[in-house]
Design a protein around this motif. Structure first.
Motif, PDB file in Angstrom:
ATOM      1  N   GLU A 109       0.800  -1.254   0.135  1.00  0.00           N
ATOM      2  CA  GLU A 109      -0.038   0.126  -0.042  1.00  0.00           C
ATOM      3  C   GLU A 109       0.656   1.432  -0.067  1.00  0.00           C
ATOM      4  OE1 GLU A 109      -1.998  -3.519   1.052  1.00  0.00           O
ATOM      5  OE2 GLU A 109      -0.165  -2.600   2.432  1.00  0.00           O
ATOM      6  N   GLU A 110       1.708   1.233   0.927  1.00  0.00           N
ATOM      7  CA  GLU A 110       2.661   2.103   0.898  1.00  0.00           C
ATOM      8  C   GLU A 110       3.572   2.581  -0.667  1.00  0.00           C
ATOM      9  OE1 GLU A 110       5.084   4.146   4.577  1.00  0.00           O
ATOM     10  OE2 GLU A 110       5.826   2.277   4.299  1.00  0.00           O
ATOM     11  N   ALA A 111       4.140   1.658  -1.092  1.00  0.00           N
ATOM     12  CA  ALA A 111       4.656   1.529  -2.333  1.00  0.00           C
ATOM     13  C   ALA A 111       3.675   2.033  -3.577  1.00  0.00           C
ATOM     14  CB  ALA A 111       5.143   0.129  -2.687  1.00  0.00           C
ATOM     15  N   ARG A 112       2.650   1.691  -3.390  1.00  0.00           N
ATOM     16  CA  ARG A 112       1.400   2.036  -4.347  1.00  0.00           C
ATOM     17  C   ARG A 112       1.404   3.836  -4.138  1.00  0.00           C
ATOM     18  NH1 ARG A 112      -0.066   1.509  -8.843  1.00  0.00           N
ATOM     19  NH2 ARG A 112       0.797  -0.461  -8.434  1.00  0.00           N
ATOM     20  N   ALA A 113       1.191   4.148  -2.884  1.00  0.00           N
ATOM     21  CA  ALA A 113       0.992   5.456  -2.734  1.00  0.00           C
ATOM     22  C   ALA A 113       2.168   6.255  -3.208  1.00  0.00           C
ATOM     23  CB  ALA A 113       0.878   5.824  -1.048  1.00  0.00           C
ATOM     24  N   TRP A 114       3.339   5.971  -2.976  1.00  0.00           N
ATOM     25  CA  TRP A 114       4.550   6.793  -3.648  1.00  0.00           C
ATOM     26  C   TRP A 114       4.661   6.466  -5.213  1.00  0.00           C
ATOM     27  CZ3 TRP A 114       7.958  10.055  -1.338  1.00  0.00           C
ATOM     28  CH2 TRP A 114       7.992  10.097  -0.100  1.00  0.00           C
ATOM     29  N   ILE A 115       4.417   5.555  -5.543  1.00  0.00           N
ATOM     30  CA  ILE A 115       4.285   5.249  -6.966  1.00  0.00           C
ATOM     31  C   ILE A 115       3.389   6.375  -7.699  1.00  0.00           C
ATOM     32  CG2 ILE A 115       3.793   3.732  -9.182  1.00  0.00           C
ATOM     33  CD1 ILE A 115       4.999   1.498  -7.164  1.00  0.00           C
ATOM     34  N   GLN A 116       2.206   6.240  -7.337  1.00  0.00           N
ATOM     35  CA  GLN A 116       0.962   6.970  -7.750  1.00  0.00           C
ATOM     36  C   GLN A 116       1.150   8.567  -7.438  1.00  0.00           C
ATOM     37  OE1 GLN A 116      -2.485   5.027  -6.564  1.00  0.00           O
ATOM     38  NE2 GLN A 116      -2.554   3.576  -8.027  1.00  0.00           N
ATOM     39  N   GLY A 117       1.629   8.837  -6.330  1.00  0.00           N
ATOM     40  CA  GLY A 117       1.662  10.116  -5.992  1.00  0.00           C
ATOM     41  C   GLY A 117       3.004  11.010  -6.600  1.00  0.00           C
ATOM     42  N   VAL A 118       3.997  10.112  -6.776  1.00  0.00           N
ATOM     43  CA  VAL A 118       5.179  10.839  -7.586  1.00  0.00           C
ATOM     44  C   VAL A 118       4.590  11.024  -9.139  1.00  0.00           C
ATOM     45  CG1 VAL A 118       7.447  10.672  -8.445  1.00  0.00           C
ATOM     46  CG2 VAL A 118       6.948  10.283  -5.966  1.00  0.00           C
ATOM     47  N   ARG A 119       4.058  10.036  -9.759  1.00  0.00           N
ATOM     48  CA  ARG A 119       3.426   9.993 -11.059  1.00  0.00           C
ATOM     49  C   ARG A 119       2.380  11.325 -11.196  1.00  0.00           C
ATOM     50  NH1 ARG A 119       2.505   3.824 -12.367  1.00  0.00           N
ATOM     51  NH2 ARG A 119       4.685   3.441 -13.041  1.00  0.00           N
ATOM     52  N   LYS A 120       1.405  11.358 -10.141  1.00  0.00           N
ATOM     53  CA  LYS A 120       0.699  12.663 -10.204  1.00  0.00           C
ATOM     54  C   LYS A 120       1.664  14.061 -10.363  1.00  0.00           C
ATOM     55  CE  LYS A 120      -2.939  10.249  -7.889  1.00  0.00           C
ATOM     56  NZ  LYS A 120      -3.744   9.661  -6.616  1.00  0.00           N
ATOM     57  N   LEU A 121       2.434  14.172  -9.345  1.00  0.00           N
ATOM     58  CA  LEU A 121       3.284  15.190  -9.295  1.00  0.00           C
ATOM     59  C   LEU A 121       4.124  15.596 -10.722  1.00  0.00           C
ATOM     60  CD1 LEU A 121       4.486  15.279  -5.753  1.00  0.00           C
ATOM     61  CD2 LEU A 121       2.536  16.539  -6.459  1.00  0.00           C
ATOM     62  N   ILE A 122       4.462  14.436 -11.250  1.00  0.00           N
ATOM     63  CA  ILE A 122       5.315  14.816 -12.562  1.00  0.00           C
ATOM     64  C   ILE A 122       4.275  15.005 -13.467  1.00  0.00           C
ATOM     65  CG2 ILE A 122       6.376  13.203 -14.371  1.00  0.00           C
ATOM     66  CD1 ILE A 122       7.528  11.302 -12.323  1.00  0.00           C
ATOM     67  N   HIS A 123       3.168  14.538 -13.591  1.00  0.00           N
ATOM     68  CA  HIS A 123       2.056  15.151 -14.615  1.00  0.00           C
ATOM     69  C   HIS A 123       1.762  16.671 -14.235  1.00  0.00           C
ATOM     70  CE1 HIS A 123      -1.272  14.875 -17.236  1.00  0.00           C
ATOM     71  NE2 HIS A 123      -2.029  15.508 -16.296  1.00  0.00           N
ATOM     72  N   LYS A 124       1.694  16.770 -13.137  1.00  0.00           N
ATOM     73  CA  LYS A 124       1.295  18.473 -12.853  1.00  0.00           C
ATOM     74  C   LYS A 124       2.586  19.203 -13.314  1.00  0.00           C
ATOM     75  CE  LYS A 124      -0.372  21.780 -10.296  1.00  0.00           C
ATOM     76  NZ  LYS A 124      -1.548  22.440 -10.684  1.00  0.00           N
ATOM     77  N   VAL A 125       3.795  18.942 -13.166  1.00  0.00           N
ATOM     78  CA  VAL A 125       4.908  19.761 -13.697  1.00  0.00           C
ATOM     79  C   VAL A 125       5.083  19.628 -15.203  1.00  0.00           C
ATOM     80  CG1 VAL A 125       7.495  19.394 -13.636  1.00  0.00           C
ATOM     81  CG2 VAL A 125       6.523  19.137 -11.616  1.00  0.00           C
TER      82      VAL A 125
END
Length: 756
Positions: A109-125
């Protein structure tokens, strides 16, 4: 004010990142350390530290991260796959040559949160507009300068900030701006007031002057005035009317101005700082060239010793090196194969201390990453040192792993009179290696083609033939030679359009050469041929592929200048992609056009089968038309610091370098500006005559002047002359690694005219 706040507060993945997690940072099977990671309040900075490292910590920006890979998708995480399941593992991949960050979470669950979270932030950038990008940049500076984290900044902190931002400002003037921004008269600035201070600090007088020159009322540009600016200054001609409306719709922040079909100064500045206002023609960034011509009519982005991350003596061989090269648009990769233990061929730089990787792993990596950046064909250049048994194993791996991706037969069942096109070969991997016989049947049992006696990069004399049997070959004088070296029939049969042969002479190639035969030349041999027989080399390259490789003496994996080879139409000019250098800047510059697909159509005089073009005598070309290039270097914006010492500030100068045919090689530079990397103004004009515009590359370099030692590199940008937009333009600078360093730029005014 935090540009990321809305995303941060609402998103559960971002919340997990902000609360922080203990993750294992993994460097090898034996190096695994726990580190506490968390996303800072700015929503853009990831901070991490060891529990035992006292006050020491590290940070990096989400903007530096290119992608997140899930599971065991790196060599390091594969090596510990038995210890940690795939659903705990992920890899952060950075832009440029920065190494990956391999991490293991405590729970899926923690791995999934970091994977998805970083991807969302990359998309934002990636989807930020110019204003959001600038807001984020200002927010970042506020965070850095607000040392006591009270959300406010006193004048002492502002003074430090100015040093950090590379500006040496008169203290009295700085205090004056600070007081103007401090509306509450509290002696400190909150973030909104800091934004106002930043706007005062970054007022662009040189842009304001251009705006004033074209605005009737000094307040806005009406549609007709903007059209006039685009037509006269930006040299856009007929498209200026439609383009003016598009620019207002895209960049104008004021709804009132939009309703009036007008552009305010803010909108004008945002346009000039955008991709539309950049020096690179936007239409040339996209895939826009004819891709239906023979392969020999294109320059092909090509890597040498692709498996290396560092030098050729002790460097690490790595699958990651292949991934990085392919991500940069490389379309020809090199594989050095040697007999390995347990019957499995290995890849490394022979007779050196470089580490070894399995051939089958390289092919699996190629299968996965070959077409992520470009759909056009990849050439697998094989330097084969294996015995027959392991060559057969190589053939089996190629067939089993690559499947339909590997091209194993001629297209349409016809023996080609010319090479197929990139369009026809989309999604295909082509093997370049030695081959028994030709695509045609051998006559009278005698093979009238010789295989290469020059192992690329090493110069080992070796002619390979089937299964160790003696095969007769005609040499250039017609005498029969015997060869008893060994080549596996299974591997040979996989070679179709890229058969390695030894180069004799241009005359021999003209009389006997087949379009699917290609030769490799050392940099020195190619340079000699280009100088002594340039027009013959050009003619040869209209029909056959040639590959150029760096001298074996370049043990540091340095590079030669590829321009000399491109001038005579050589397609596969192989460089050490792992080495940041001027030469890689030129390669990136050439292949930045045409959708970064790794293929660039050569100029018509390099494709014409009757061409007589010689780079040494460009004026003899029938459609010779030299151009004058005039570059007014106006100003610089937010240049990065070279020396991180708090008190140091750069003394920038701008140099423009032209690379092309020998007559076009030139350099001119501005004077340097003392102590100002924030908003230096030069207003100096540099002039050039370009004799062969179709082959010229223009490189803009910014350096920190030093009278005692060599100037330090600050940033650069390289592009083909044919991709330059005239007029008032910003050049967005790149780092040594070729990655963006926003918002650093140079503001120029470019004029291109006939030279008479």
């Amino acid at each position: 004010m935090d540009p990321e706040c809305s995303l941060s507060q609402e998103d559960p993945d971002i919340r997990v990142m902000m609360e922080g997690s203990t993750l294992r940072k993994v460097k090898s099977r034996s190096w695994k350390r726990q580190r506490h990671f968390r996303l800072l309040e700015d929503g853009m900075t990831i901070w991490y530290k060891s529990r035992w490292a006292g006050r020491g910590h590290s940070t990096f920006s989400v903007a530096e991260v290119e992608a997140v890979r899930e599971g065991h998708q790196s060599e390091v995480l594969l090596s510990i796959a038995e210890e940690f399941p795939a659903d705990l593992c992920f890899t952060l991949v950075f832009h440029g040559r920065q190494g990956n960050l391999d991490l293991v979470a405590d729970s899926p669950e923690e791995a999934r949160a970091w994977i998805q979270g970083v991807r969302k932030l990359i998309h934002k950038v990636e989807t930020m507009d110019e204003k959001e990008r600038l807001d984020q940049w200002v927010w970042d500076w506020f965070q850095k300068a607000d040392k006591n984290k009270d959300g406010k900044m006193n004048f002492k902190e502002v003074r430090k900030l100015l040093k950090m931002m590379n500006v040496d400002m008169n203290e009295e003037h700085a205090l004056h701006l600070f007081t103007m921004a401090d509306k509450s008269e509290s002696g400190s600035l909150e973030i909104e007031q800091f934004v106002h201070f930043y706007q005062l600090l970054t007022q662009r007088d040189e842009v304001w002057k251009v705006f004033q020159d074209h605005s009737g009322d000094g307040e806005k540009l009406m549609l007709e005035e903007l059209e006039n600016f685009l037509s006269t200054e930006q040299q856009e001609g007929e498209r200026s009317a439609q383009h003016a409306q598009e620019l207002i719709d895209c960049y104008e922040p004021s709804e009132l101005a939009k309703e009036q079909n007008a552009m305010s100064f803010d909108g004008f500045q945002m346009y000039l700082c955008s991709q539309d206002g950049s020096i690179f023609k936007p239409e040339h960034r996209a895939l826009q060239q004819d891709m239906s011509q023979p392969l020999s009519h294109y320059f092909i982005s090509s890597s040498h010793n692709t498996y290396l991350l560092e030098d050729q003596l002790r460097g690490q061989s790595s699958l990651e090196a292949y991934i990085q090269a392919l991500k940069r648009g490389c379309r020809c990769v090199e594989v050095d194969c040697w007999d390995g233990s347990e019957g499995e061929p290995v890849v490394y730089h022979g007779h050196t201390f470089t580490s070894k990787i399995l051939f089958k792993d390289v092919i699996s990596t190629l299968k996965e990453y070959a077409f992520k950046t470009s759909e056009f064909p990849v050439i697998l250049s094989l330097e084969n040192h294996c015995g027959v048994e392991q060559q057969t194993v190589m053939a089996q791996h190629l067939i089993q792993i690559l499947g339909d991706t590997l091209l194993t037969t001629v297209l349409n069942g016809h023996i080609p009179q010319q090479l197929p096109s990139p369009e026809e070969l989309k999604g295909k991997i082509l093997l370049k290696a030695k081959k028994i016989g030709g695509l045609e049947d051998c006559l009278d049992g005698i093979l009238t083609d010789e295989v290469s006696d020059e192992e690329e990069g090493n110069g080992d004399a070796e002619s390979l033939s089937a299964e160790g049997q003696a095969t007769e070959c005609l040499d250039v004088t017609g005498k029969v030679q015997k060869s008893t070296s060994k080549l596996s029939r299974e591997l040979s049969d996989l070679v179709v359009y890229c058969k390695s042969v030894h180069f004799h002479t241009f005359e021999h190639a003209r009389l006997h050469g087949k379009c699917y035969e290609m030769s490799s030349f050392s940099e020195s041999k190619a340079k000699k041929l280009a100088k002594e027989a340039g027009s013959e080399f050009v003619l040869y390259n209209t029909r056959q592929l040639s590959r150029i490789y760096p001298s074996g003496l370049r043990t540091d994996s340095s590079n030669y200048n590829p321009q000399d080879m491109w001038n005579v139409g050589c397609q596969i000019v192989a460089l050490n992609f792992q080495t940041a250098s001027l030469e890689m800047d030129l390669n990136d510059g050439l292949f930045r056009q045409n959708g970064c697909c790794g293929y660039v159509l050569k100029a018509d005089f390099l494709r014409d089968s009757n061409t007589q073009f010689s780079p040494e005598k460009p004026e003899e070309r029938k459609d010779y038309r030299p151009l004058r290039l005039s570059i007014q270097v106006i100003s610089g914006q937010q240049l990065p610091k070279v020396n991180q010492k708090e008190g140091s500030i750069v003394d920038p100068l701008v140099r423009v370098e032209i690379y092309g045919v020998p007559q076009d090689q030139a350099k001119e530079e501005t004077s340097h500006i003392n102590n100002n990397g924030f908003n230096p103004v030069w207003n100096e004009t540099l002039n050039f005559i370009i004799h062969t515009p179709e082959l010229a590359l223009v490189r803009f370099v910014v350096e920190d002047y030093d009278k005692a030692t060599r100037n330090d590199f600050i940033g650069q940008f390289t592009l083909p002359f044919t991709c330059i937009q005239a007029g008032y333009r910003h050049i967005h600078l790149l780092s040594k690694d070729g990655t963006a360093i926003p918002p650093s730029s140079i503001f120029v005014n470019i004029s291109i005219s006939d030279y008479t």
